[in-house]
Scaffold this motif. Structure first.
Motif, PDB file in Angstrom:
ATOM      1  N   LEU A 155       0.845  -1.192   0.000  1.00  0.00           N
ATOM      2  CA  LEU A 155       0.000   0.000   0.000  1.00  0.00           C
ATOM      3  C   LEU A 155       0.885   1.249   0.000  1.00  0.00           C
ATOM      4  N   GLY A 172      -2.907   0.013  -4.772  1.00  0.00           N
ATOM      5  CA  GLY A 172      -1.685  -0.550  -4.211  1.00  0.00           C
ATOM      6  C   GLY A 172      -0.901  -1.185  -5.335  1.00  0.00           C
ATOM      7  N   ASN A 204      -5.472   4.543  -0.787  1.00  0.00           N
ATOM      8  CA  ASN A 204      -4.558   5.516  -1.397  1.00  0.00           C
ATOM      9  C   ASN A 204      -5.066   6.929  -1.094  1.00  0.00           C
TER      10      ASN A 204
END
Lengths: 452, 480
Positions: free
Chosen positions: B170, B202, B445
């Motif tokens: 990640l 990711g 994210n």
């Protein structure tokens, strides 16, 4: 909760779905009676109901045909049972495209009846097709023996619509068989047990209904031999629809319960064969030439066709149901393992049951690695909660790291004593973060899922 | 942080020879197989998951965008560094870590080339089913990001149907596991959700894929038509007859002549369209289906149906299809390939519509596509030096996509949204759906460090500050 606040949110719900579609709940979920049942008629109504629930901090349980409501951790309180039964429309069906869309409340049986006149079907043979709804089957990632050839529902669900806890109507995928636009929300919702949203409709690719099938049955005295036979089939060029294994005990449930006999009068006419037999069922589709090839390569003597065959597969699909009908205190565990671990998982289940004064009946997709284990208490000395917990724990201990063993059903007294979900190979922190983003107030199935 | 400082830190993490920062090197990484461009400030080639994790931590901390890249064969700008930053190339993470024939699984690093996996297992009777036309070059990491398809995904499914587990890094550097070798796992199917997320959630550093059994028997047919309509109607008829070929491809007359000029595959030059049909499976079944397919095609108006008599002939027929994009590249300075999907019954009228768009804008449009699943690939030929042609090309492309949506289709079947189709996402998805997708992206994210400005349309305010990419010379050999 104060009566006045209940009145307020209930009247809000009534203004959304109409008073006639709010009623007293009649069914308990793990011994808890939901305050009310609400039945919205559209995705927008579903979203509106959820918004009210979310704003009032209520707990909502989405429900279809109520065939799998025994799954998950027991919830201490349920405000709203959100029934999808009014989402019962076939939304589109274009036989020429082999695509199909339905409301979440449509039963699997109705789906198949709609497709059958066009010689098409959804290769989805989960249990209780007359009651189980499309929404529930997706939410629980249900499957049946056809998973062997056609894959799971994740492989043929091409679009989904759902309502989020905060009252949004969201769509993922579409109506065409190939589509990579946007995140794959189908995958996210399938198997999410109603914790990320309430599924309101789904689109599928459908398949031609096989014109002719035949089931070849191999009998073996040992599990090992049965698995060797499975491997022969796996390594061959044959492409069967189903490849199912059934333990000797499991076959007892492929039919009505035997009538109780009067031991003083009963005497068998013929000698009863009591040798245990593991059965492997290979279901093939195709022309006579194709079936002849199966006959030659498999070299088994027993063949089932026609009505008898259809009934056999119905019993196999409804296996869990039949076990529970006869043994209300049985524990059902869904085991998912890589193909090579099927044998050790079954052996572990048998041993775990015996060690805890139980019998086992095991049935499953022998190559796809999806096995249904029934742990059935012996009639003498009813088991304590610890027996269930210990049996589940012993089975799980024998499985590889990326396996799952979810207790789908067990008596409530036992359920509260142990973790019914077991561990997941998927990172739980990430799963929890997804849940938090989609339902921060825990409106949907609060405290019920593996991560809660 | 200045690029020089960042380069120094990256060298410390991944090694002295693992970082590119000279202008001439960076230029090689400013395009992919699509039409957009963007120059990264640095390119880095990690060799381990741990390095990927450290690089992502560094980038997140410094607020520098990271764009993962496989072989750069993508067709929607997924690996373009549109905001600069670091391109993370996976060519050094190209090991097959495990082959588990008994379970029909392989565990691979993201940089393994698609076809190399098949080569590694085909002697044992297996293959990796997703087969994009770029399979000689494209990587499995890229396939996972884009949920790639290919001709044979009609019967076998796209990449997501062949991935059961992932190790993912990640943006904050955490390394997480999703799924494994089993077909299903308790909990959310984050594996399935991650596939096709176009590097916005990711970076997959380990991928567990399903290996499929090679079919015992294959029949490859070439149906030849005097009109495009008859070919299109054959696809409809085959679908209605419930025959599912392994692949069902269509090339129109212009495209097949262009292909023949570059790669003689044996497509008749005077035909208006051909269908390339492949059937796979048990010998008996394949033979029966082949007879049925021949009968149906002839009934619907095929002039002739040929069958490849051996593997050489079969390979030759496929060579034409798989090299088609390269063949077009020989005769036009550039082309713009669309990826719309339509319901299969709508192929005849959609092709007619594409023809009318071609005439309206005065642009040559070739059609070569996965007819069996209604996944179109109109190739719009243009000269990027002409501003007018370039604008017309983009407008024609958008018109075709609009038509696809209007008949119930999709804007992309296998190339992905990337930066190319970001702004047409609202044609398919409501604001609420896009908001929920954005929410999900932000779970993984949140700062948008990873592959910024891709897949999800930017909010209005961001859009204005950003210059859209310009179609540029298309120098790739990749296709779909």
């Amino acid at each position: 909760m104060l009566t006045s606040s209940i009145d307020t949110w209930q009247s809000e719900l009534a203004s959304i779905v109409g008073q006639a579609n709010i009623f007293a709940s009649t069914t308990d979920i793990d011994g808890v009676r939901p305050e009310i049942t609400v039945a919205p008629a559209s995705a927008e109504e579903t979203a509106a109901v959820l918004r009210v629930a979310n704003d009032n901090g209520l707990c909502v349980v989405p429900a279809g045909g109520m065939t799998k409501q025994g799954m998950g951790d027991a919830m201490p309180h349920i405000d709203i049972l959100l029934s999808t039964w009014r989402l019962d429309q076939v939304l589109h069906y274009d036989p020429g495209d082999l695509t199909f869309g339905v409301g979440a409340g449509v039963t699997l049986g109705h789906v198949q009846r709609t497709l059958a006149p066009h010689k098409q079907f959804l290769p989805f043979d989960a249990m209780q097709s007359a009651r189980a709804t499309v929404g529930g089957l997706l939410a629980t990632n249900a499957h049946g023996p056809l998973k062997h050839f056609y894959g799971g529902v994740r492989d043929y669900c091409i679009g989904i619509e759902f309502a989020t806890a905060d009252g949004k109507v969201v769509k993922g995928g579409g109506r065409v068989v190939k589509n990579v636009a946007g995140y794959d929300l189908m995958k996210l919702l399938i198997g999410s047990f109603g914790t990320l949203g309430v599924i309101t409709s789904a689109n599928f690719k459908v398949f031609p209904l096989p014109q002719q099938t035949r089931t070849f049955v191999g009998n073996f005295s040992e599990l090992r031999e049965a698995l060797d036979f499975r491997d022969v089939v796996r390594k061959s060029a044959l492409t069967p629809l189903c490849l199912e294994i059934a333990s000797p005990q499991a076959q007892e449930y492929f039919g009505q319960a035997p009538e109780a006999r009067n031991p003083d009068l009963y005497a068998p006419r013929a000698q009863v064969d009591v040798r245990p037999q593991w059965n492997v069922y290979v279901r093939a589709a195709g022309s006579e030439r194709v079936l002849e090839r199966y006959r030659q390569e498999l070299g088994v003597t027993k063949e089932v066709a026609g009505r008898e065959e259809a009934e056999l597969w119905q019993w196999i699909s409804d296996f869990e149901l039949n076990v529970i009908a006869r043994h209300h205190n049985a524990m059902i565990i869904y085991v998912d393992v890589p193909a090579t671990d099927v044998g050790s998982a079954i052996a572990a289940a048998v041993k775990a049951a015996l060690d805890n004064s139980c019998m086992t009946a095991v049935l499953g997709r022998a190559a796809a690695g999806a096995v249904v284990v029934a742990i059935i208490p012996l009639a003498v000395g009813p088991p304590s909660a610890m027996h269930y917990a210990n049996a589940a724990s012993a089975l799980r201990a024998a499985l590889p790291r990326d396996a799952s063993a979810v207790v789908a059903r067990c008596p409530l007294e036992a359920k509260t004593r142990f973790n019914v979900w077991g561990t997941s190979p998927t990172n739980t922190v990430a799963m929890r973060a997804v849940r938090e983003a989609m339902d921060p107030r825990g409106t949907l199935n609060r405290g019920r899922f593996v991560i809660s | 942080m200045r690029a020089a400082d960042l380069a120094k830190k990256l060298r410390k993490i991944a090694g002295k020879d693992a970082v590119l920062d000279r202008r001439e090197d960076l230029m090689l990484y400013e395009y992919d197989g699509g039409v957009d461009r963007g120059t990264p400030e640095l390119v880095c080639f990690p060799q381990t998951t741990q390095q990927v994790s450290e690089i992502l931590q560094l980038a997140t901390k410094s607020g520098v965008p990271i764009v993962p890249r496989g072989a750069g064969t993508g067709l929607s700008g997924g690996s373009i560094a549109r905001k600069g930053g670091i391109v993370l190339g996976f060519s050094r993470m190209n090991k097959i870590l495990e082959i588990d024939i008994e379970n029909q699984r392989a565990v691979v690093q993201p940089g393994v080339v698609n076809l190399d996996l098949t080569k590694a297992v085909e002697k044992r009777g297996f293959y990796f089913a997703p087969d994009p036309s770029s399979q000689k070059a494209c990587t499995i990491g890229g396939n996972v990001a884009e949920n790639s398809g290919g001709p044979h995904t009609l019967a076998n499914g796209v990449t997501v149907n062949h991935v059961t587990g992932l190790e993912v890094v990640l943006p904050d550097g955490r390394i997480i596991e999703l799924g494994g070798k089993a077909n299903d796992a308790c909990g959310y199917d984050l594996t399935g959700f991650f596939v096709g997320s176009e590097g916005t959630l990711g970076i997959a550093t380990k991928i567990t894929v399903r290996l499929s059994k090679l079919p015992e028997h294959v029949a490859t047919l070439l149906a030849i038509y005097n009109t495009v309509d008859d070919a299109a109607n054959s696809v409809v008829a085959l679908t209605a007859a419930c025959i599912t070929p392994a692949a069902l491809e269509m090339l129109d007359g212009w495209t097949l002549r262009t292909v023949e000029a570059a790669t003689p595959a044996g497509y008749p030059l005077d035909s208006a369209a051909v269908l390339l049909i492949e059937l796979e499976g048990m010998r008996e079944q394949v033979e029966e289906d082949a007879d049925a397919v021949i009968a149906i095609c002839q009934q619907v108006g095929a002039r002739e149906v040929r069958r490849a008599v051996n593997e050489t002939e079969r390979q030759r027929l496929w060579m034409g299809r798989k090299n088609a994009f390269g063949a077009v590249g020989r005769i036009s300075p550039s082309y713009y390939v669309q990826d719309g999907v339509i319901p299969r019954t709508k192929i005849p009228q959609t092709l007619a519509h594409i023809e009318s768009v071609s005439q309206k804008y005065g642009l040559q449009i070739g059609n070569i596509f996965h007819a069996g699943d209604g996944n179109l690939h109109p190739l719009i030929l243009f000269d990027p030096r002409s501003k007018e042609q370039t604008a017309n090309t983009l407008a024609a492309g958008k018109e075709i996509l609009e038509y696809c949506i209007s008949v119930g289709g999709s804007i992309t079947g296998e190339h992905g949204v990337g930066m190319e189709k970001m702004d047409v996402m609202p044609m398919m998805f409501s604001e609420e759906s896009i908001e929920v997708m954005t929410r999900l992206r932000n779970v993984f994210n949140p700062a948008g460090t990873l592959n910024p400005q891709k897949l999800l349309p930017a909010s209005r305010s961001c859009r204005e500050t950003f210059n859209p990419g310009h179609p540029s010379l298309n120098a790739n050999e990749a296709g779909a």
